[in-house]
Write a protein that holds these residues in place. Sequence first.
Motif, PDB file in Angstrom:
ATOM      1  N   HIS A   1       0.850  -1.189   0.000  1.00 49.46           N
ATOM      2  CA  HIS A   1       0.000   0.000   0.000  1.00 49.46           C
ATOM      3  C   HIS A   1       0.884   1.236   0.000  1.00 49.46           C
ATOM      4  N   PRO A   2       0.823   2.053  -1.048  1.00 50.85           N
ATOM      5  CA  PRO A   2      -0.037   1.834  -2.222  1.00 50.85           C
ATOM      6  C   PRO A   2       0.519   0.733  -3.119  1.00 50.85           C
ATOM      7  N   THR A   3      -0.372   0.095  -3.857  1.00 55.08           N
ATOM      8  CA  THR A   3       0.036  -0.918  -4.816  1.00 55.08           C
ATOM      9  C   THR A   3       0.038  -0.332  -6.216  1.00 55.08           C
ATOM     10  N   MET A   4       0.902  -0.845  -7.053  1.00 59.89           N
ATOM     11  CA  MET A   4       0.949  -0.413  -8.450  1.00 59.89           C
ATOM     12  C   MET A   4       0.066  -1.302  -9.323  1.00 59.89           C
ATOM     13  N   GLY A   5      -0.667  -2.233  -8.692  1.00 57.07           N
ATOM     14  CA  GLY A   5      -1.536  -3.134  -9.435  1.00 57.07           C
ATOM     15  C   GLY A   5      -0.826  -4.371  -9.931  1.00 57.07           C
ATOM     16  N   GLU A   6       0.442  -4.534  -9.495  1.00 59.25           N
ATOM     17  CA  GLU A   6       1.264  -5.603 -10.041  1.00 59.25           C
ATOM     18  C   GLU A   6       0.973  -6.950  -9.378  1.00 59.25           C
ATOM     19  N   ALA A   7       1.256  -8.030 -10.126  1.00 62.23           N
ATOM     20  CA  ALA A   7       1.321  -9.354  -9.515  1.00 62.23           C
ATOM     21  C   ALA A   7       2.619  -9.424  -8.708  1.00 62.23           C
ATOM     22  N   SER A   8       2.727 -10.402  -7.831  1.00 57.38           N
ATOM     23  CA  SER A   8       3.863 -10.453  -6.922  1.00 57.38           C
ATOM     24  C   SER A   8       4.656 -11.735  -7.095  1.00 57.38           C
ATOM     25  N   GLY A   9       5.927 -11.594  -7.530  1.00 55.13           N
ATOM     26  CA  GLY A   9       6.802 -12.747  -7.575  1.00 55.13           C
ATOM     27  C   GLY A   9       7.113 -13.257  -6.184  1.00 55.13           C
ATOM     28  N   ALA A  10       7.117 -12.349  -5.180  1.00 55.63           N
ATOM     29  CA  ALA A  10       7.419 -12.752  -3.809  1.00 55.63           C
ATOM     30  C   ALA A  10       6.355 -13.692  -3.256  1.00 55.63           C
ATOM     31  N   ILE A  11       5.093 -13.378  -3.486  1.00 59.91           N
ATOM     32  CA  ILE A  11       4.043 -14.230  -2.941  1.00 59.91           C
ATOM     33  C   ILE A  11       4.028 -15.585  -3.653  1.00 59.91           C
ATOM     34  N   LEU A  12       4.385 -15.612  -4.928  1.00 63.96           N
ATOM     35  CA  LEU A  12       4.487 -16.888  -5.637  1.00 63.96           C
ATOM     36  C   LEU A  12       5.622 -17.729  -5.059  1.00 63.96           C
ATOM     37  N   ARG A  13       6.710 -17.086  -4.678  1.00 69.85           N
ATOM     38  CA  ARG A  13       7.821 -17.812  -4.052  1.00 69.85           C
ATOM     39  C   ARG A  13       7.377 -18.407  -2.716  1.00 69.85           C
ATOM     40  N   SER A  14       6.558 -17.674  -1.972  1.00 74.76           N
ATOM     41  CA  SER A  14       6.019 -18.214  -0.710  1.00 74.76           C
ATOM     42  C   SER A  14       5.137 -19.421  -0.981  1.00 74.76           C
ATOM     43  N   TRP A  15       4.239 -19.282  -1.949  1.00 74.77           N
ATOM     44  CA  TRP A  15       3.312 -20.376  -2.251  1.00 74.77           C
ATOM     45  C   TRP A  15       4.026 -21.604  -2.779  1.00 74.77           C
ATOM     46  N   ALA A  16       5.151 -21.431  -3.458  1.00 78.73           N
ATOM     47  CA  ALA A  16       5.912 -22.579  -3.959  1.00 78.73           C
ATOM     48  C   ALA A  16       6.383 -23.459  -2.807  1.00 78.73           C
ATOM     49  N   GLN A  17       6.527 -22.860  -1.610  1.00 75.43           N
ATOM     50  CA  GLN A  17       6.922 -23.616  -0.424  1.00 75.43           C
ATOM     51  C   GLN A  17       5.719 -23.908   0.487  1.00 75.43           C
TER      52      GLN A  17
END
Length: 236
Positions: free
Chosen positions: A109-125
């Motif tokens: 916050h604020p967000t640029m509307g982007e997807a997040s590579g960080a959250i995908l890295r979390s979900w991969a684990q």
Amino acid sequence: PVLTLPLPFASLSPQPTVQRVWMPPWRLVMFGYISQNRRLGAIIRALADLPTGLDFRFDIYGTLWDKTFVESLLARTGLSARVTIHGFAPEKELDEAIASAHLAFNLRHPTMGEASGAILRSWAQATPALATDTGWYAELPDDIVVKLSIENEIDDIRRAVHLLDERPDDFAKIGQAACRWMKETHSPDRYVQSLSAALVDLPILMTRHAGRRMLRRVATASSSKEERRVLLERAV
């Protein structure tokens, strides 16, 4: 023509060998290029107000926008002993830390509307993530991420950590569901297939686009209001 595809993700490091145990001390983690919109200040203030009996450790990996400010805030809130600033870490070390964590902070916050590579890295684990209910994150299914509101940010952070302490099995299920969803939605294979299909259809899209532009030009040059209306409707 504009094509929108889910961000592809695949970790290049070996699968971590650590075994996550769903019991205290609760391991909280945050990582990446951490600027002010990642809400680290709010996270620290929220954690400082947790009951003293709630056992947790908070690990921060990556580049901080102002390390001196963060260290000063940790000292003022009395969290220096519970929070470790690791700085930039090799990918394998980072994945090991994420794989052993019980909750990853991925606020924007604020967000640029982007997807997040960080959250995908979390979900991969299969690590559950806490995210701000805005932008791309607001569009995510409610069963794969813990969302917090902008208006009640600090209270929602505290509430999430309390729930982790009270119902860790729920968070384990969220992490597993997120891992399955990530592999199905954000796989590189699916990305390539979608992109290939779009390239096959590109001549059709370009022809349609050129036809609409021509209709709009003809409509602009027409002296008849009715003809302009018909042509513009066809150009939609």
